[in-house]
Motif scaffolding. Structure first.
Motif: not given
Length: 295
Positions: A100-103, A107-111, A276-282
Motif C-alpha cells: 500500500f503506497g506509491p509505485k 533507479k530512475k527516481r520516479k514516483v 525541493n522540487a520533490e516537495s509537491e509529490q511529497g
C-alpha cells in the motif's frame, strides 16, 4: 523454477535454490563473531559460539529500538484476520507481500501516486500502536508493506539498505504471529556495496551502581553480525547508524514459524523540504496516506 516463484538474480527460495545462489546468501556458516542486542541497555554483546553465553566484548549500534508487546493479543488477531482476508502476491526469496503506497522506480527516481488509494481500515490499529511508543508520536507513514514469511517456502530477506531518497530516517516494523531475528551485517562484507569500516567504543550495561566497561575500544571485524530478537507482537524501529551504515536481513535459519511483518516507511527530508522540487509529490503522498474505509 516453480510457477509461484518470483526470485531473480541472486535471490532464492526453497523452490529454486541452487549452488550459485547459496554462495551469495548470508547464512550462519558465513558469520564471524555474533553479537546479540539487548533492548534494555542498548548494547550489542558478543555471544560465545562454544557455550552460547554472553562474552565480555560489546559495542553500541545506534538506532535500534525494540518495544515488546506493542499491541494486544486481540489487536493481533484482528490485524492477522484482516490481512489474511486480502490476496497475497508472490515476492522474492520465498515471501508473500501486500503493498500500500506509491509505485517507485528507485533507479530512475520516479514516483507514481495514481494507484495509491490510501491505507486499509486496519491501519488505525497500527498507528495507534505507534502513538504509544516513545519517539514515534510524530511518525507519519506513507507506505505499508505486509510480508509473510514461512519456513516451508524458505523465506528470508537478503542483506540490504532500504532506499533513503524517498524513504525517511525511521523504518518501523510490527511483528505478528511468530518471533524471528533481525540480523545486521556490515555492508563492506558484500561485493555489491562498500562501506568504510566503523569503530565503536565498548560500554557496560547500565545499573544503579553505574556502568562498567566490558572491554576497551572495539573494532568490528569482517562478517561480524548483530542479532536482534523480535518477539511476537513486538515493534522494531531502525534508524541512524543501524539504517545507514549496516545492512539488515532476515536469515532463513531464523524463520521457523509463519510470521507476518508490517513495515511502515515515512518520507525523506527531500520530499518534505519546500525548497525541493520533490516537495509537491511529497504533499500528494501525505494527502493520500490516510485510511480508506473501502480498502
Amino acid at each position: 523454477m516453480g510457477a509461484s516463484c518470483q526470485c531473480k538474480g541472486v535471490r532464492a527460495c526453497a523452490l529454486c535454490e541452487h549452488d550459485r545462489v547459496a554462495s551469495h546468501r548470508l547464512n550462519v556458516s558465513r558469520i564471524g563473531r555474533a553479537f546479540v542486542f539487548c533492548p534494555k541497555c542498548k548494547l550489542c554483546i558478543e555471544l560465545d559460539p562454544q557455550n552460547g553465553e554472553l562474552g565480555a566484548s560489546s559495542f553500541r549500534l545506534e538506532g535500534i529500538e525494540v518495544a515488546e508487546n506493542a499491541i494486544t493479543e486481540d489487536h493481533e488477531k484482528f490485524l492477522v484476520d484482516a490481512i489474511e482476508s486480502a490476496p497475497w502476491k508472490d515476492s522474492q526469496s520465498g515471501r508473500l507481500k501486500q503493498d500500500f503506497g506509491p509505485k517507485v522506480n528507485f533507479k530512475k527516481r520516479k514516483v507514481k501516486c495514481d494507484s495509491f488509494l490510501g491505507f486499509p481500515a486496519y491501519m488505525d490499529v497500527v498507528q495507534m500502536s505507534f502513538s504509544r511508543i516513545p519517539g514515534l508520536n510524530d511518525f507519519v507513514p506513507v507506505e505499508l508493506c505486509n510480508l509473510k514469511y514461512s519456513p516451508e517456502r524458505g523465506s528470508c530477506i537478503d542483506p540490504h539498505f532500504d532506499d533513503s531518497w524517498l524513504w525517511g530516517e525511521r523504518l518501523v516494523t510490527l511483528n505478528l504471529l511468530g518471533q524471528t531475528v533481525l540480523t545486521f551485517s556490515q555492508a563492506q562484507d558484500f561485493d555489491d556495496l562498500t562501506q568504510k569500516q566503523t569503530h565503536y567504543d565498548a560500554h557496560g550495561c547500565g545499573s544503579e551502581q553505574g556502568s562498567e566497561a566490558l572491554g576497551t575500544r572495539n573494532k568490528c571485524q569482517p562478517m561480524d553480525v548483530v542479532h536482534v530478537l523480535l518477539p511476537r507482537r513486538s515493534l522494531v524501529t531502525v534508524a541512524r547508524a543501524a539504517r545507514s551504515e549496516w545492512h539488515h536481513s532476515i536469515l532463513r535459519e531464523h524463520v521457523t514459524e509463519t510470521r507476518l511483518a508490517m513495515t511502515c516507511r515515512e518520507l525523506s527530508e527531500t520530499f518534505l523540504d519546500v525548497n525541493n522540487a520533490e516537495s509537491e509529490q511529497g504533499k500528494i503522498l501525505l494527502e493520500k496516506a490516510r485510511v480508506n474505509p473501502e480498502l
